[in-house]
Design a protein around this motif. Structure first.
Motif, mmCIF file in Angstrom:
data_model
loop_
_atom_site.group_PDB
_atom_site.id
_atom_site.type_symbol
_atom_site.label_atom_id
_atom_site.label_comp_id
_atom_site.label_asym_id
_atom_site.label_seq_id
_atom_site.Cartn_x
_atom_site.Cartn_y
_atom_site.Cartn_z
ATOM 1 N N ALA A 146 0.836 -1.202 0.000
ATOM 2 C CA ALA A 146 0.000 0.000 0.000
ATOM 3 C C ALA A 146 0.876 1.259 0.000
ATOM 4 C CB ALA A 146 -0.923 -0.007 1.212
ATOM 5 N N ILE A 147 1.914 1.265 0.840
ATOM 6 C CA ILE A 147 2.840 2.393 0.862
ATOM 7 C C ILE A 147 3.510 2.569 -0.497
ATOM 8 C CG2 ILE A 147 5.035 3.209 1.834
ATOM 9 C CD1 ILE A 147 4.154 1.848 4.486
ATOM 10 N N SER A 148 3.931 1.471 -1.087
ATOM 11 C CA SER A 148 4.617 1.520 -2.381
ATOM 12 C C SER A 148 3.720 2.126 -3.456
ATOM 13 C CB SER A 148 5.046 0.117 -2.801
ATOM 14 O OG SER A 148 5.874 -0.475 -1.831
ATOM 15 N N ASP A 149 2.467 1.714 -3.489
ATOM 16 C CA ASP A 149 1.538 2.229 -4.502
ATOM 17 C C ASP A 149 1.395 3.742 -4.403
ATOM 18 O OD1 ASP A 149 1.113 -0.313 -5.451
ATOM 19 O OD2 ASP A 149 -0.819 -0.590 -4.443
ATOM 20 N N ILE A 150 1.322 4.266 -3.186
ATOM 21 C CA ILE A 150 1.136 5.707 -3.010
ATOM 22 C C ILE A 150 2.422 6.460 -3.325
ATOM 23 C CG2 ILE A 150 0.485 7.514 -1.368
ATOM 24 C CD1 ILE A 150 -1.073 5.257 0.133
#
Length: 286
Positions: A21-25
């Protein structure tokens, strides 16, 4: 499968979801502010039906922290506790030159096992910052790699203090705030990975009531502290986390890395799950 081992698997799956999730943002984070990033991360995390609607480490809002600072303004990361409102996500902007700290604390609904992740990322070119952040991560990883079944938490603290001294860094900003004492604190257990919940605790988990579950998790932790005799068991998981600062150079930023050490049937793994985050932000410090 043994329930404790299953809970450790849940921990790993939850942390992996948070990392992704962090990576996507991060892929489109340049130009966002801290609060916009935190809100987007909360949306990503809560889209998972297996998770509670809020992270257990709350406040800050949603159990999420995002802090950004620049090399000429290092005060944003000089926090003692993320619970203080002055260190909640704000309208402070995120740029490709930011030293960016991200933390979230998602919790699995069925087990109340959390999958916290915390990381500092930097995509800039300042070699002083890159080298300091790399050293901080490597020092913490060295401590995590040292842990073995049968060790007491206080032994790990003794080793960590030795390694910190050898590398001229300190963890003085991370105090054991809940005890009211100025005491070295290196991490804590992940509840329900070394012992199963009691009947009353299971009732709290089954209730789905966030505040009750949050308080249960918080008070159930055993700290990796200098006087703690808890012994690492064949099945357990605990955090190794620090905010390491250079003893001599105030131009080196404070930072935060959060590792989880797990043991399943005596077999150890150290989890950072930083690779997707590194690629998404082109971080040079991981």
């Amino acid at each position: 499968m043994d329930r404790l081992q299953n809970n450790i698997d849940v921990l790993i799956q939850t942390r992996r979801h948070a990392s992704n999730a962090i990576s996507d943002i991060l892929k489109t984070a340049n130009g966002l502010n801290e609060k916009q990033f935190a809100d987007a991360l909360n949306t990503k995390l809560t889209s998972n039906p297996n998770l509670l609607p809020c992270g257990w480490y709350n406040p800050p809002p949603f159990g999420i922290s995002v802090l950004a600072e620049e090399k000429n303004n290092l005060n944003r990361l000089l926090f003692d506790s993320l619970r203080k409102e002055e260190f909640w996500p704000s309208d402070y902007p995120i740029t490709k030159d930011s030293i960016l700290f991200i933390y979230c604390s998602p919790v699995d609904k069925n087990t109340a096992v959390f999958g916290d992740i915390g990381v500092t990322v930097y995509a800039g070119e300042d070699t002083l910052i890159i080298n300091h952040l790399q050293k901080a991560f490597n020092v913490l990883k060295q401590v995590a790699d040292y842990c073995e079944v049968g060790m007491e938490f206080r032994d790990i603290c003794d080793y960590a203090q030795k390694v910190f001294k050898e590398n001229n860094v300190n963890n003085d900003r991370a105090l054991l705030l809940t005890s009211g004492k100025d005491e070295f604190n290196l991490g804590h257990t992940v509840p329900f990975t070394h012992e199963l919940p009691s009947k009353d605790e299971q009732n709290i988990i089954n209730s789905g009531q966030f505040e009750a579950i949050r308080d249960l998790i918080s008070h159930k932790r055993i700290y990796v502290g200098p006087e703690e005799s808890f012994k690492i068991t064949d099945n357990c998981a605990f955090t190794i986390e620090a905010r390491l600062e250079d003893n001599d150079n105030s131009n080196c930023p404070n930072n935060f890395y959060h590792l989880i050490v797990s043991f399943k049937d005596g077999k150890k793994e150290v989890h950072d799950m930083y690779e997707p985050i590194k690629k998404a932000w082109n971080a040079k410090n991981l």
